[in-house]
Write a protein that holds these residues in place. Sequence first.
Motif, PDB file in Angstrom:
ATOM      1  N   ALA A  93       1.676   6.389  -7.093  1.00  0.00           N
ATOM      2  CA  ALA A  93       0.627   7.321  -7.498  1.00  0.00           C
ATOM      3  C   ALA A  93       1.085   8.762  -7.332  1.00  0.00           C
ATOM      4  O   ALA A  93       0.817   9.614  -8.192  1.00  0.00           O
ATOM      5  CB  ALA A  93      -0.643   7.065  -6.689  1.00  0.00           C
ATOM      6  N   ALA A  94       1.782   9.038  -6.233  1.00  0.00           N
ATOM      7  CA  ALA A  94       2.258  10.398  -5.980  1.00  0.00           C
ATOM      8  C   ALA A  94       3.261  10.849  -7.026  1.00  0.00           C
ATOM      9  O   ALA A  94       3.390  12.052  -7.301  1.00  0.00           O
ATOM     10  CB  ALA A  94       2.878  10.480  -4.584  1.00  0.00           C
TER      11      ALA A  94
ATOM     12  N   ALA B 158      -5.250   2.737  -3.387  1.00  0.00           N
ATOM     13  CA  ALA B 158      -4.106   3.642  -3.232  1.00  0.00           C
ATOM     14  C   ALA B 158      -3.545   4.093  -4.571  1.00  0.00           C
ATOM     15  O   ALA B 158      -2.967   5.182  -4.678  1.00  0.00           O
ATOM     16  CB  ALA B 158      -3.012   2.958  -2.414  1.00  0.00           C
ATOM     17  N   ASN B 159      -3.703   3.259  -5.605  1.00  0.00           N
ATOM     18  CA  ASN B 159      -3.192   3.597  -6.936  1.00  0.00           C
ATOM     19  C   ASN B 159      -4.052   2.893  -7.980  1.00  0.00           C
ATOM     20  O   ASN B 159      -3.881   1.700  -8.235  1.00  0.00           O
ATOM     21  CB  ASN B 159      -1.730   3.173  -7.092  1.00  0.00           C
ATOM     22  N   PRO B 160      -4.983   3.620  -8.591  1.00  0.00           N
ATOM     23  CA  PRO B 160      -5.868   2.992  -9.585  1.00  0.00           C
ATOM     24  C   PRO B 160      -5.130   2.412 -10.786  1.00  0.00           C
ATOM     25  O   PRO B 160      -5.666   1.525 -11.462  1.00  0.00           O
ATOM     26  CB  PRO B 160      -6.788   4.148 -10.010  1.00  0.00           C
ATOM     27  N   ALA B 161      -3.918   2.908 -11.068  1.00  0.00           N
ATOM     28  CA  ALA B 161      -3.139   2.376 -12.197  1.00  0.00           C
ATOM     29  C   ALA B 161      -2.328   1.168 -11.733  1.00  0.00           C
ATOM     30  O   ALA B 161      -1.093   1.194 -11.694  1.00  0.00           O
ATOM     31  CB  ALA B 161      -2.226   3.459 -12.764  1.00  0.00           C
ATOM     32  N   THR B 162      -3.043   0.111 -11.350  1.00  0.00           N
ATOM     33  CA  THR B 162      -2.399  -1.092 -10.815  1.00  0.00           C
ATOM     34  C   THR B 162      -2.601  -2.272 -11.752  1.00  0.00           C
ATOM     35  O   THR B 162      -3.725  -2.585 -12.149  1.00  0.00           O
ATOM     36  CB  THR B 162      -2.948  -1.434  -9.422  1.00  0.00           C
TER      37      THR B 162
ATOM     38  N   VAL C 197       0.843  -1.200   0.000  1.00  0.00           N
ATOM     39  CA  VAL C 197       0.000   0.000   0.000  1.00  0.00           C
ATOM     40  C   VAL C 197       0.881   1.254   0.000  1.00  0.00           C
ATOM     41  O   VAL C 197       0.600   2.222  -0.717  1.00  0.00           O
ATOM     42  CB  VAL C 197      -0.967   0.000   1.201  1.00  0.00           C
ATOM     43  N   ALA C 198       1.949   1.241   0.777  1.00  0.00           N
ATOM     44  CA  ALA C 198       2.878   2.378   0.791  1.00  0.00           C
ATOM     45  C   ALA C 198       3.527   2.554  -0.572  1.00  0.00           C
ATOM     46  O   ALA C 198       3.693   3.690  -1.055  1.00  0.00           O
ATOM     47  CB  ALA C 198       3.942   2.173   1.863  1.00  0.00           C
ATOM     48  N   VAL C 199       3.896   1.440  -1.203  1.00  0.00           N
ATOM     49  CA  VAL C 199       4.525   1.509  -2.524  1.00  0.00           C
ATOM     50  C   VAL C 199       3.527   2.063  -3.537  1.00  0.00           C
ATOM     51  O   VAL C 199       3.875   2.906  -4.374  1.00  0.00           O
ATOM     52  CB  VAL C 199       5.030   0.119  -2.950  1.00  0.00           C
ATOM     53  N   ALA C 200       2.286   1.598  -3.476  1.00  0.00           N
ATOM     54  CA  ALA C 200       1.265   2.068  -4.406  1.00  0.00           C
ATOM     55  C   ALA C 200       1.015   3.560  -4.245  1.00  0.00           C
ATOM     56  O   ALA C 200       0.869   4.300  -5.232  1.00  0.00           O
ATOM     57  CB  ALA C 200      -0.034   1.291  -4.187  1.00  0.00           C
TER      58      ALA C 200
END
Length: 403
Positions: free
Chosen positions: A98-99, A120-124, A91-94
């Motif tokens: 995203a950031a 956390a990052n929709p582009a997964t 989750v932290a990586v995602a």
Amino acid sequence: MNPWFETVAEAQRRAKKRLPKSVYGALIAGSERGQTIEDNQLAFTELGFAPHVAGPIGTRDQSTTVLGQQLSMPVMISPTGVQAVHPDGEVAVARAAAARGIAMGLSSFASKPIEEVIAANPATFFQMYWCGSKDEILQRMDRAKTAGAVGLILTLDWSFSHGRDWGSPVIPEKLDLRTMLKFAPQTLARPRWLATYAKAGHIPDLTAPNMALGDGPAPGFFGAYGEWMGTPPPDWADVQWICEQWGGPVMLKGVIRVDDALRAVDAGVAAISVSNHGGNNLDGTPAAIRALPAVADAVGSQIEVVLDGGIRRGSDVVKAVALGARAVMIGRGYLWGLAANGQAGVENVLDILRGGIDSALLGLRKTSVAELDRGDLVVPAGFERALGVPAAPVRAVAAPTSA
């Protein structure tokens, strides 16, 4: 200590200092002698640049796309299993990805559920192994599709080698009281790592929630690993079946040969990753960057080609793009950043790569990564490894006519 670091090598040094020995050992491990993991990095040092001294020096555009996803730079997060180096794990990586405007690859063997990671990052992209029955594979694909995964990464570049000349890292199957007592000397020697988990209120999670089926419990990492080991490897018809069942973009990870790349195109994949699983596959396989040019030449006009293996600097990214990759995927680098400073550490690593890419583009006087080509590099004789190149078809020779 300043939490910010200036190189990926410094992130690695801090990760080594912070993590228990076994955990750090899992991050640097390669199969057998480690010939491939070493070549993955050394090969980049053999490539040089051919810079210009004058030309455009305005804003340099690093953006690109992979499988329809917009990337702020030609870098993606490669899927890696059970990220127990930090309580927030994937989750932290995602969030970091995203950031910084890049896509996330999530492993089937991840410690966080796909739903949390996509939030956390929709582009997964969801990564899968050929594991279990077709019905079980379909269930996992359907879950990923329902969660909103933008694509599938089918990883086939992993053999079953456990031997390492320097000793395999010791990873427990589960963290019960007996195991914690056994590993206490290691963990107590790393009080900052232990404090991070104490603050989070839980111990490292060694389950694989994305391997769960239906409402069943999440298997342990080694249970999921054992299921994968016990599943007969797929053939090309199975790869085609995956593409048909998913119905969206599929990247085949692990291609190192031209003939395999051509078969992948026939099977319907939309992208391939030239990869040797970071040196954890069959030792003695050449560095991915050595195999990239021949593969890119063969299929780059038909499908997208990315590369993973050995990326430590932004200049490495530029070299890969110049040799035909649309983007690269990174693994160990972001894990070291995660271990060093959580989400901020991953962002730190991505910023280092972005800065290195920008410096290389400036030196080459390029205004965009799209302008890079082999003319920007010094490629020594014998550098490339063109594996599995099909023999040229034999041309029919006309029979001589009589006088």
